[in-house]
Design a protein around this motif. Structure first.
Motif, PDB file in Angstrom:
ATOM      1  N   TYR A 176       0.843  -1.184   0.000  1.00  0.00           N
ATOM      2  CA  TYR A 176       0.000   0.000   0.000  1.00  0.00           C
ATOM      3  C   TYR A 176       0.885   1.243   0.000  1.00  0.00           C
ATOM      4  CZ  TYR A 176      -2.549  -3.877   2.141  1.00  0.00           C
ATOM      5  OH  TYR A 176      -3.069  -5.117   2.411  1.00  0.00           O
ATOM      6  N   ALA A 215      -5.388  -6.044  -4.113  1.00  0.00           N
ATOM      7  CA  ALA A 215      -4.579  -5.265  -3.184  1.00  0.00           C
ATOM      8  C   ALA A 215      -5.307  -3.988  -2.763  1.00  0.00           C
ATOM      9  CB  ALA A 215      -3.229  -4.935  -3.800  1.00  0.00           C
ATOM     10  N   GLN A 216      -5.999  -3.351  -3.709  1.00  0.00           N
ATOM     11  CA  GLN A 216      -6.751  -2.137  -3.375  1.00  0.00           C
ATOM     12  C   GLN A 216      -7.873  -2.449  -2.394  1.00  0.00           C
ATOM     13  OE1 GLN A 216      -6.259   1.027  -3.935  1.00  0.00           O
ATOM     14  NE2 GLN A 216      -8.171   1.634  -2.925  1.00  0.00           N
ATOM     15  N   TYR A 245      -7.859  -4.894  -0.175  1.00  0.00           N
ATOM     16  CA  TYR A 245      -7.241  -5.126   1.136  1.00  0.00           C
ATOM     17  C   TYR A 245      -6.914  -3.801   1.814  1.00  0.00           C
ATOM     18  CZ  TYR A 245      -6.502  -9.885  -0.691  1.00  0.00           C
ATOM     19  OH  TYR A 245      -6.666 -11.124  -1.232  1.00  0.00           O
ATOM     20  N   LYS A 246      -6.434  -2.837   1.033  1.00  0.00           N
ATOM     21  CA  LYS A 246      -6.105  -1.534   1.612  1.00  0.00           C
ATOM     22  C   LYS A 246      -7.351  -0.877   2.198  1.00  0.00           C
ATOM     23  CE  LYS A 246      -4.206   3.046   0.572  1.00  0.00           C
ATOM     24  NZ  LYS A 246      -5.369   3.772   1.147  1.00  0.00           N
ATOM     25  N   GLU A 247      -8.465  -0.958   1.481  1.00  0.00           N
ATOM     26  CA  GLU A 247      -9.703  -0.360   1.976  1.00  0.00           C
ATOM     27  C   GLU A 247     -10.145  -1.030   3.266  1.00  0.00           C
ATOM     28  OE1 GLU A 247     -12.338  -0.824  -1.312  1.00  0.00           O
ATOM     29  OE2 GLU A 247     -11.304   0.689  -2.555  1.00  0.00           O
ATOM     30  N   ARG A 290      -8.116  -2.628   5.363  1.00  0.00           N
ATOM     31  CA  ARG A 290      -7.146  -2.220   6.396  1.00  0.00           C
ATOM     32  C   ARG A 290      -7.559  -0.896   7.012  1.00  0.00           C
ATOM     33  NH1 ARG A 290      -1.599   0.727   4.847  1.00  0.00           N
ATOM     34  NH2 ARG A 290      -3.235   2.203   4.286  1.00  0.00           N
ATOM     35  N   ASP A 291      -7.865   0.067   6.156  1.00  0.00           N
ATOM     36  CA  ASP A 291      -8.211   1.407   6.644  1.00  0.00           C
ATOM     37  C   ASP A 291      -9.513   1.387   7.444  1.00  0.00           C
ATOM     38  OD1 ASP A 291      -5.944   2.264   5.363  1.00  0.00           O
ATOM     39  OD2 ASP A 291      -6.995   3.100   3.625  1.00  0.00           O
ATOM     40  N   ASP A 306       2.363  -1.509   5.959  1.00  0.00           N
ATOM     41  CA  ASP A 306       2.571  -1.093   4.568  1.00  0.00           C
ATOM     42  C   ASP A 306       2.320  -2.223   3.582  1.00  0.00           C
ATOM     43  OD1 ASP A 306       3.336   1.583   5.078  1.00  0.00           O
ATOM     44  OD2 ASP A 306       5.331   0.906   5.679  1.00  0.00           O
ATOM     45  N   PHE A 312      -1.664  -8.557   4.716  1.00  0.00           N
ATOM     46  CA  PHE A 312      -3.056  -8.234   5.057  1.00  0.00           C
ATOM     47  C   PHE A 312      -3.377  -8.572   6.506  1.00  0.00           C
ATOM     48  CE2 PHE A 312      -3.362 -11.793   1.785  1.00  0.00           C
ATOM     49  CZ  PHE A 312      -3.173 -12.836   2.681  1.00  0.00           C
TER      50      PHE A 312
END
Length: 413
Positions: free
Chosen positions: A222, A305-306, A308-310, A312-313, A331, A334
């Motif tokens: 990320y 990956a995008q 997973y980032k959402e 995570r946030d 960074d 997951f």
């Protein structure tokens, strides 16, 4: 048969090399949650390291076509030539590393690659340096090879990353391996080129040390941090580095069991010999699927990956309201790996005394039905690991339950 007799019988038939080996705690934690669910409990497991996406359609289609073409027989032990060419192309495309076909092999998962490498090179008493927090299996794989894991704790203040001075101090005449996981399970720490450069400088001064770079989470990153790998940073180390990767995480293919590596041809020869006497080649259908994954469209990897980032946030946004939980922003990978030390010495809402991360994970499962893995399993007591590869609704609910669990704790006296 009595318990005493059963215990005595087990000692008679089980080898000494297994005496100090533990079952995988991540597997055990997932099994405990499954048992609770089967018993009718309302549970949400944040224990899994398996992506929740389906394997991409073009990969599944390639496997189906391979079956229909009759590609169901043994392949070369180290993998088909077509797959090894695709793996070599992947290493050059992503990391600028050139491997010949006899420097590449495929195995039944990246875990088998690591096991092959350790068993092919370690003599009794040889040491392997492992930065901690670390994946639960590294120390036990070294132990199965009759080596000695040398654990180097890496502080949150340094981003959970091994520092050059720590590496230098850990090296002894018995050091055989350095094992690096980048991005790291469980912390999500990412080693960039600038992070790896000082480590490479140390390794150049110690020519007898082999290096294993486990880059299985390479595609799950990320922000601007880009994970690098040792040979990419220092080509002079190529003749003693095993670069490990696979399809499990990036392409949501954990059940296909397909890992691979690039390594010196002499080592590939010995690892192939070992694999030929254990599993033989990886599944022919799994290899066909991996070929499609590596050579087909890569936009699906970016999409996952995008997502997973959402997630995570989302998890971080909710959990920042949990008193006693201190969570760094990962960074890559997951997982979240928050510190729970501030909760030690406190009592849970249902009266459980919390003395360590093991007890906290147990109490969280019993009282709120949320499964996490204790940090002790990753050789980092005082933390818990929680995976966010579940649907958003379940993740939200799990995080809300966690906040409630921490809010209900009695203050430290």
């Amino acid at each position: 048969m009595s318990n005493a007799m059963q215990s005595h019988h087990a000692r008679d038939i089980v080898s000494r090399r297994l005496a100090g080996i533990n079952p995988s705690e991540t597997v055990a934690a997932a099994a405990r949650m499954s048992a609770m669910k089967a018993a009718g409990r309302d549970v949400i497991a944040l224990t899994s390291g398996s992506p929740d996406f389906d394997t991409p359609e073009h990969v599944r289609q390639a496997a189906t076509l391979a079956i229909e073409r009759g590609e169901t027989r043994y392949t070369d032990v180290k993998g088909t030539a077509e797959l090894r060419r695709a793996i070599a192309a992947k290493f050059e495309r992503d990391s600028g590393i050139r491997y010949e076909l006899d420097e590449i092999m495929a195995s039944t998962g990246a875990k088998q690659v690591i096991y092959n490498a350790m068993l092919a090179t370690i003599n009794p008493g040889d040491e392997a340096i492992i930065p901690a927090p670390c994946w639960v299996s590294y120390p036990d794989i070294v132990g199965l090879a009759e080596g000695k894991p040398v654990i180097v704790p890496c502080k949150a203040e340094s981003g959970f990353k091994l520092q050059a001075a720590q590496l230098e101090v850990a090296i002894t005449p018995k050091t055989r391996w350095l094992i690096l996981n980048n991005p790291c399970n469980p912390t999500g720490a990412v080693y960039t080129k600038s992070d790896l450069r000082p480590l490479c400088d140390v390794l150049l001064r110690h020519p007898d040390i082999l290096i294993l770079c486990d880059d299985i989470y390479e595609k799950i990153v990320y922000g601007t941090a880009k994970p690098a790998t040792i040979v990419e940073v220092e080509p002079k180390l190529k003749d003693r580095t095993v670069t490990v990767n696979g399809c499990s995480k990036a392409y949501a293919m954990t059940g296909w069991r397909l890992g691979f590596c690039g390594a010196p041809r002499e080592l590939i020869t010995e690892m192939t010999k070992l694999q030929g006497q254990s599993t033989s080649p990886a599944s022919s259908i799994g290899q066909a699927a991996a070929l499609a994954a590596l050579t087909g469209p890569q936009d699906v990897v970016t999409m996952m990956a995008q997502s997973y980032k959402e997630r995570r946030d989302l998890a971080l946004d909710i959990l920042r309201n949990a008193p006693g939980l201190d969570c760094r922003v990962p960074d890559g990978a997951f997982y979240l790996f928050p510190s729970v030390r501030a909760c030690f010495g406190r009592t849970s809402g249902k009266g459980r005394q919390i003395e360590d991360d093991i007890g906290l994970a147990a109490a969280l499962a019993e009282e709120e039905g949320v499964g996490v893995v204790c940090g002790t399993a990753f050789l980092s007591p005082g933390h818990v690991r929680m995976s966010y590869v579940i649907d958003r609704e379940s993740l939200q609910e799990a995080c809300r339950r966690m906040v409630r669990f921490f809010e209900r704790m009695t203050p430290r006296i």
